[in-house]
Design a protein around this motif. Structure first.
Motif, short mmCIF file in Angstrom:
data_model
loop_
_atom_site.label_atom_id
_atom_site.label_comp_id
_atom_site.label_asym_id
_atom_site.label_seq_id
_atom_site.Cartn_x
_atom_site.Cartn_y
_atom_site.Cartn_z
N CYS A 57 15.50 4.11 -17.15
CA CYS A 57 16.23 3.01 -16.51
C CYS A 57 15.44 1.71 -16.55
O CYS A 57 16.02 0.63 -16.45
CB CYS A 57 16.61 3.42 -15.10
N SER A 58 14.13 1.78 -16.73
CA SER A 58 13.34 0.54 -16.82
C SER A 58 13.81 -0.35 -17.96
O SER A 58 13.63 -1.56 -17.93
CB SER A 58 11.85 0.87 -16.96
N ASP A 71 8.40 7.56 -14.23
CA ASP A 71 7.43 8.65 -14.12
C ASP A 71 7.44 9.53 -15.36
O ASP A 71 6.40 10.04 -15.77
CB ASP A 71 7.70 9.48 -12.85
N GLY A 72 8.60 9.68 -15.99
CA GLY A 72 8.64 10.43 -17.25
C GLY A 72 7.85 9.70 -18.31
O GLY A 72 7.02 10.28 -19.02
N TYR A 108 14.15 12.20 -13.96
CA TYR A 108 14.52 11.35 -15.09
C TYR A 108 15.87 10.72 -14.77
O TYR A 108 16.89 11.42 -14.78
CB TYR A 108 14.63 12.18 -16.37
C1 LIG Z 1 11.22 10.17 -27.83
C2 LIG Z 1 12.29 10.22 -26.81
N1 LIG Z 1 12.50 11.38 -26.16
C3 LIG Z 1 13.47 11.43 -25.24
C4 LIG Z 1 14.25 10.35 -24.97
C5 LIG Z 1 15.36 10.46 -23.98
N2 LIG Z 1 15.08 9.80 -22.71
C6 LIG Z 1 15.58 8.59 -22.42
S1 LIG Z 1 15.20 8.06 -20.89
C7 LIG Z 1 14.36 9.50 -20.55
C8 LIG Z 1 13.77 9.77 -19.21
C9 LIG Z 1 13.38 8.60 -18.44
O1 LIG Z 1 12.88 8.98 -17.21
P1 LIG Z 1 11.78 8.17 -16.47
O2 LIG Z 1 10.71 7.77 -17.42
O3 LIG Z 1 11.34 8.94 -15.28
O4 LIG Z 1 12.52 6.80 -16.03
P2 LIG Z 1 13.79 6.58 -15.09
O5 LIG Z 1 14.99 6.61 -15.98
O6 LIG Z 1 13.77 7.64 -14.06
O7 LIG Z 1 13.58 5.21 -14.51
C10 LIG Z 1 14.39 10.36 -21.64
C11 LIG Z 1 13.76 11.69 -21.66
C12 LIG Z 1 14.00 9.17 -25.69
N3 LIG Z 1 14.72 8.06 -25.52
N4 LIG Z 1 13.01 9.13 -26.59
#
Ligand SMILES: Cc1ncc(C[n+]2csc(CCOP(=O)(O)OP(=O)(O)O)c2C)c(N)n1
Ligand code: SF4
Lengths: 362, 253
Positions: free
Chosen positions: B54-55, B96-97, B127
């Protein structure tokens, strides 16, 4: 102001990796980001030895993902930035290079091919052609020069920075383990002494002025909300690439006009092929020589012309048909017979090429 | 006369209202960052990098130069910019991911090298963008799409203690804190200090922000605040964890 690394011209005898480091210094590259992998390590070794003298910078990163992305960062900051890698490192590098394609970042990457797949050998191959030309998720909007000699390593390393910054596509110099490690003589020169002007760089981010007040802020992204939005961007990129391709494409050829069989190869393998064609000609065989210097974009018109005239094409490479596939696509529709000499991950000698042609010709 | 909530000067008005879900914590963290940028007068110096997740919706949030990168790779991109132009103030903004899973090696390495950048990590315990899967920060027993029976610490371990890890591996000059969107004033203070630390050239600066994701938590306003204020703080202690200064000499070492 640090002195010029090379005054006028200089005849030298050195390894390919040393040549690349010198070329990058001569090309006024500002910063290298890298992660060790054989056989490209000495590019970093020589670069780091020279950098205090010429006021350049280096960062050793934690892996190739980081090396590629930090290089992209260096380019974003407006520096002539580059990295070097090989094999599994090249695999990891495809992720940052996808972003460089998406944002049109003139990142320069030197690839010294090693055996594959996987970690394989640290020595030599031509098996990184598919990955280097078409790697990453996307359309392969990039430029790949395949060098054959140390002189070319020098020439095309300099050129790669100019191609990258002029057209704004990520640009590769595709060498290999043999070129990286062997010593050979060449002439090094200050680009200016040959009338080569380095294309000026400019920052994408961190430009002067208050964003939103004096100028628009830069908001670079690689994510799009809807299909059409991405399609519009890609249409423009593809049009730019199609326009630039004939200007960028380079090749080397001889004896193709009356040739019944034309030997096609690239990189160091073309050295064996060149000798083989000369020998065979002396023996009365109607053979010709063709070598694409740019593997992406390919010199398509010239290839089609050569293929149209010949009865047979013999593709020779230290891979199992990676160049062959590119050629077939480029000359699609042409009915000239396609023959091959593939030795994945192994060097090819003049004798082997001569023998293969004689086998074909009976 | 109606009183308008103060909008940071460096916010980009054209991109408001922003694209985050209602009740999302990202907007609040970005507000704290915007206020810190304003107070320090560094809008023309900041290069802001955002991750995937979402960032990425913050790509046009500010009138500052921004580059939206790949999932987990914001830290190396901003590192690369900063190494090439030390005049900029580099901010790497991630979830955090992005920081503790796919980009963990970059966070660890940037911290180890004491990169002169500021990383801000939004901890919403899952996520967000991909629809509420388990994250390194998911709490024991917390239900997500990929831990439908609750996070089992026997198989999946405990939530990542990011700032504590960064504090442990950084050297002198690093600044590390954990704030929360439940206390914006304090969070802004932490972010401001993290930016000042970079401006002083001291070392790596890291702020984790406890944040909300009502969409994936499936919580109403009341439960959202309960989760972030009570449940999350059981595992994630809010406060400054490391401030620059000479390291204490420990006896017997
Ligand atoms: C290499 C890669 N793997 C997986 C994804 C799919 N992906 C998009 S956003 C995301 C998770 C984001 O979670 P987080 O970093 O916690 O941020 P939040 O959305 O919670 O702010 C993933 C796994 C991607 N875009 N690129
Ligand atoms: S999914 Fe969650 S983190 Fe993402 S914008 Fe919505 S509330 Fe915010």
């Amino acid at each position: 102001m640090p002195e010029k690394p090379i005054q006028g011209e200089k005849r030298v005898f050195m390894t390919g990796n040393e040549v690349v480091a010198w070329a990058a210094v001569a090309a006024e590259a500002d910063i290298m980001y890298g992660y060790p992998i054989t056989p490209q390590n000495e590019i970093m070794h020589y670069w780091t030895r020279m950098l205090p003298k010429y006021g350049r910078r280096f960062l050793q990163t934690e892996d190739e993902l980081s090396a590629g992305f930090t290089t992209a960062g260096g380019v974003l900051a407006g520096r002539r930035a580059f990295t070097a890698t090989a094999g599994p490192g090249n695999t990891l590098m495809q992720e940052p290079l996808s972003m460089a394609e998406a944002m049109r970042l003139p990142v320069v990457v030197i690839v010294q091919q090693r055996g594959g797949p996987s970690t394989a050998t640290v020595i030599y191959s031509q098996q990184e052609v598919t990955m280097t030309t078409l790697g990453g998720n996307g359309e392969g909007l990039r430029v790949v020069y395949s060098t054959a000699t140390h002189q070319e390593l020098f020439d095309y390393t300099i050129k790669s920075f100019n191609t990258a910054w002029k057209y704004r596509f990520p640009t590769f110099v595709l060498g290999d383990g043999y070129q990286a490690k062997m010593r050979e003589s060449l002439t090094m020169y200050d680009p200016a002494s040959r009338g080569i002007t380095m294309v000026p760089t400019e920052p994408y981010v961190g430009r002067p002025g208050m964003p939103g007040v004096d100028r628009e802020p830069t908001h670079l992204r690689n994510t799009y909300n809807v299909e059409e939005e991405l399609f519009e961007v890609l249409e423009q990129y593809l049009a730019d690439y199609a326009k630039a391709a004939p200007e960028i494409a380079e090749y080397d050829a001889f004896d193709t006009d009356d040739a019944e069989l034309v030997v096609i190869s690239h990189g160091v393998v073309s050295r064996a092929c060149k000798e083989a064609v000369k020998e065979l000609r002396e023996e009365g065989y109607k053979v010709g020589y063709f070598r694409p210097i740019t593997l992406r974009p390919l010199p398509v018109d010239q290839l089609r012309d050569v293929a149209g005239k010949a009865k047979q094409l013999l593709v020779v490479e230290s891979a199992n048909g990676q160049l062959d596939r590119l050629i077939k696509e480029a000359i699609y529709g042409c009915t000239t017979e396609m023959l091959s000499l593939f030795k994945p991950g192994v060097g090819i000698t003049t004798e082997e090429v001569v023998a293969r042609v004689k086998e074909i010709k009976g | 006369m109606s009183v308008q909530p103060a909008m940071p000067k460096c916010w980009r008005v054209e991109s408001k209202p922003h694209k985050f879900c209602p009740g999302c914590g990202h907007g609040l963290v970005l507000k704290a960052l915007g206020q810190a940028i304003d107070e320090l007068g560094i809008q023309d110096k900041v290069v802001f990098g955002c991750d995937i997740g979402c960032s990425l919706l913050s790509v046009d949030f500010f009138n500052v130069d921004t580059v939206q990168t790949h999932h987990g790779r914001t830290t190396p991109v901003i590192t690369g910019v900063k190494r090439a132009n030390t005049d900029v103030i580099g901010v790497a903004y991630m979830g955090d991911g992005g920081g503790y899973a796919i980009g963990a090696q970059h966070l660890v390495s940037a911290a180890t090298r004491n990169e002169r950048i500021t990383a801000i990590l939004v901890n919403n315990t899952q996520y967000g963008m991909t629809g509420g899967q388990m994250a390194p920060t998911t709490m024991p027993g917390q239900k997500t799409e990929t831990s439908p029976y609750g996070r089992d610490v026997n198989t999946m371990g405990y939530p990542t203690q990011g700032p504590e890890m960064v504090a442990a591996i950084t050297q002198e000059g690093a600044y590390v804190a954990r704030g929360t969107v439940a206390n914006i004033k304090q969070l802004k203070g932490f972010i401001k200090k993290a930016l000042e630390n970079q401006m002083a050239g001291n070392g790596f600066s890291f702020v984790e922000a406890l944040s909300t994701c009502p969409t994936n938590w499936r919580t109403n306003a009341e439960d959202t605040w309960k989760f972030v204020e009570q449940d999350m703080t059981k595992y994630f202690k809010v406060g400054e964890i490391k401030v620059p200064g000479p390291r204490e000499e420990k006896e017997g070492q």
